[in-house]
Design a protein around this motif. Structure first.
Motif, PDB file in Angstrom:
ATOM      1  N   LYS A   9       7.446   5.594  11.258  1.00 49.91           N
ATOM      2  CA  LYS A   9       7.673   5.002  12.551  1.00 49.91           C
ATOM      3  C   LYS A   9       8.601   3.815  12.129  1.00 49.91           C
ATOM      4  O   LYS A   9       9.554   3.504  12.960  1.00 49.91           O
ATOM      5  N   ARG A  10       8.445   2.974  11.044  1.00 48.75           N
ATOM      6  CA  ARG A  10       9.354   2.036  10.837  1.00 48.75           C
ATOM      7  C   ARG A  10      10.594   2.449  10.455  1.00 48.75           C
ATOM      8  O   ARG A  10      11.666   1.957  10.849  1.00 48.75           O
ATOM      9  N   LEU A  11      10.758   3.815   9.670  1.00 49.10           N
ATOM     10  CA  LEU A  11      12.035   4.281   9.245  1.00 49.10           C
ATOM     11  C   LEU A  11      12.590   4.778  10.660  1.00 49.10           C
ATOM     12  O   LEU A  11      14.150   4.639  10.731  1.00 49.10           O
ATOM     13  N   ALA A  12      11.932   5.360  11.384  1.00 54.35           N
ATOM     14  CA  ALA A  12      12.657   5.643  12.622  1.00 54.35           C
ATOM     15  C   ALA A  12      13.251   4.679  13.520  1.00 54.35           C
ATOM     16  O   ALA A  12      14.218   4.572  13.890  1.00 54.35           O
ATOM     17  N   GLN A  13      12.650   3.682  13.422  1.00 52.04           N
ATOM     18  CA  GLN A  13      13.051   2.385  13.998  1.00 52.04           C
ATOM     19  C   GLN A  13      14.246   1.759  13.507  1.00 52.04           C
ATOM     20  O   GLN A  13      15.147   1.479  14.190  1.00 52.04           O
ATOM     21  N   ILE A  14      14.183   1.879  12.001  1.00 51.27           N
ATOM     22  CA  ILE A  14      15.545   1.407  11.455  1.00 51.27           C
ATOM     23  C   ILE A  14      16.669   2.514  11.657  1.00 51.27           C
ATOM     24  O   ILE A  14      17.649   2.010  12.101  1.00 51.27           O
ATOM     25  N   ALA A  15      16.405   3.436  11.805  1.00 49.90           N
ATOM     26  CA  ALA A  15      17.231   4.595  12.123  1.00 49.90           C
ATOM     27  C   ALA A  15      17.986   4.126  13.617  1.00 49.90           C
ATOM     28  O   ALA A  15      19.241   4.366  13.878  1.00 49.90           O
ATOM     29  N   VAL A  16      16.970   4.166  14.595  1.00 48.55           N
ATOM     30  CA  VAL A  16      17.499   3.792  16.039  1.00 48.55           C
ATOM     31  C   VAL A  16      18.278   2.652  16.161  1.00 48.55           C
ATOM     32  O   VAL A  16      19.307   2.613  16.430  1.00 48.55           O
ATOM     33  N   VAL A  25       0.769  -1.335   0.113  1.00 47.47           N
ATOM     34  CA  VAL A  25      -0.113  -0.147   0.019  1.00 47.47           C
ATOM     35  C   VAL A  25       0.743   1.197  -0.075  1.00 47.47           C
ATOM     36  O   VAL A  25       0.525   2.329  -0.308  1.00 47.47           O
ATOM     37  N   GLY A  26       2.040   1.001   0.249  1.00 48.56           N
ATOM     38  CA  GLY A  26       3.053   2.273   0.473  1.00 48.56           C
ATOM     39  C   GLY A  26       4.551   1.958   0.184  1.00 48.56           C
ATOM     40  O   GLY A  26       4.703   0.538   0.632  1.00 48.56           O
ATOM     41  N   PHE A  27       5.187   2.735   0.138  1.00 42.46           N
ATOM     42  CA  PHE A  27       6.877   2.572  -0.054  1.00 42.46           C
ATOM     43  C   PHE A  27       7.612   3.814   0.405  1.00 42.46           C
ATOM     44  O   PHE A  27       7.057   4.803   0.427  1.00 42.46           O
ATOM     45  N   ALA A  28       8.685   3.496   0.830  1.00 43.51           N
ATOM     46  CA  ALA A  28       9.887   4.274   1.234  1.00 43.51           C
ATOM     47  C   ALA A  28      11.164   4.203   0.759  1.00 43.51           C
ATOM     48  O   ALA A  28      11.542   2.664   0.717  1.00 43.51           O
ATOM     49  N   LEU A  29      11.744   4.923  -0.075  1.00 42.93           N
ATOM     50  CA  LEU A  29      13.036   4.592  -0.393  1.00 42.93           C
ATOM     51  C   LEU A  29      14.164   5.680   0.194  1.00 42.93           C
ATOM     52  O   LEU A  29      13.775   6.814   0.328  1.00 42.93           O
ATOM     53  N   PHE A  30      15.182   5.145   0.710  1.00 43.41           N
ATOM     54  CA  PHE A  30      16.048   5.992   1.615  1.00 43.41           C
ATOM     55  C   PHE A  30      17.405   5.409   1.428  1.00 43.41           C
ATOM     56  O   PHE A  30      17.680   4.392   1.210  1.00 43.41           O
TER      57      PHE A  30
END
Length: 167
Positions: free
Chosen positions: A103-110, A63-68
């Motif tokens: 929130k998932r990206l923040a979790q990955i960053a942490v 349903v969504g994506f993030a590229l980082f």
């Protein structure tokens, strides 16, 4: 919001990644600027590993994506995550999936010990701006982004007759 899960993109997802990129470009009224192809994405995401993609999955589909990708803060002395693109399909917006992705990206960053998570937003995109502010994100006032692309990027290699090279 239906339960959302996440998965990291694999090489076979390149067509889907390009579909999301084109969807975002259409939303941002920038479709004519997309020159990425499946071949280009395959090379840069999976051969060269210069960026990562995660998908938000709900109702049995992406349903969504993030590229980082990682950047680096000299002031913090550690890496950060730069979110290049976040896109939720139109029919799934307003259900918390964008927030879940951040929130998932923040979790990955942490988890990776990163010092920050940052991104840019178009000035006219008030719905996204309001969303980011509601999460506690801080606009970077006093900073203006700059970019070199295409012919200008190539031409800067020889600037005022001085050719740069590594020592």
């Amino acid at each position: 919001m239906e339960e959302v899960t996440f998965r990291k993109a694999v090489r076979e997802d390149v067509p889907l990644i390009l579909e999301f990129i084109k969807g975002l470009a259409e939303y941002e009224k920038m479709s004519d600027e997309v020159v990425a192809t499946e071949e280009i994405l395959d090379e840069w995401l999976f051969d060269k590993e210069k960026a990562e993609v995660i998908f938000a999955i709900a109702e049995g589909e992406e349903v969504g994506f993030a590229l980082f990708f990682h950047n680096f803060s000299t002031f913090l002395g550690r890496a950060g995550i730069y979110l290049e693109d976040l896109f939720v399909k139109p029919k799934y917006r307003g259900n918390g999936y964008g927030k879940a992705i951040l929130k998932r990206l923040a979790q990955i960053a942490v988890e990776r010990g990163c010092g920050r998570l940052e991104w840019s937003c178009l000035d006219w995109n008030q719905p996204s701006i309001d969303f980011y502010l509601s999460l506690g994100a801080t606009p970077m006032s006093g900073w203006t982004g700059y970019r070199l692309t295409g012919e200008t990027l190539a031409n800067i290699v020889v600037y005022n007759g001085i050719r740069g090279r590594e020592a």
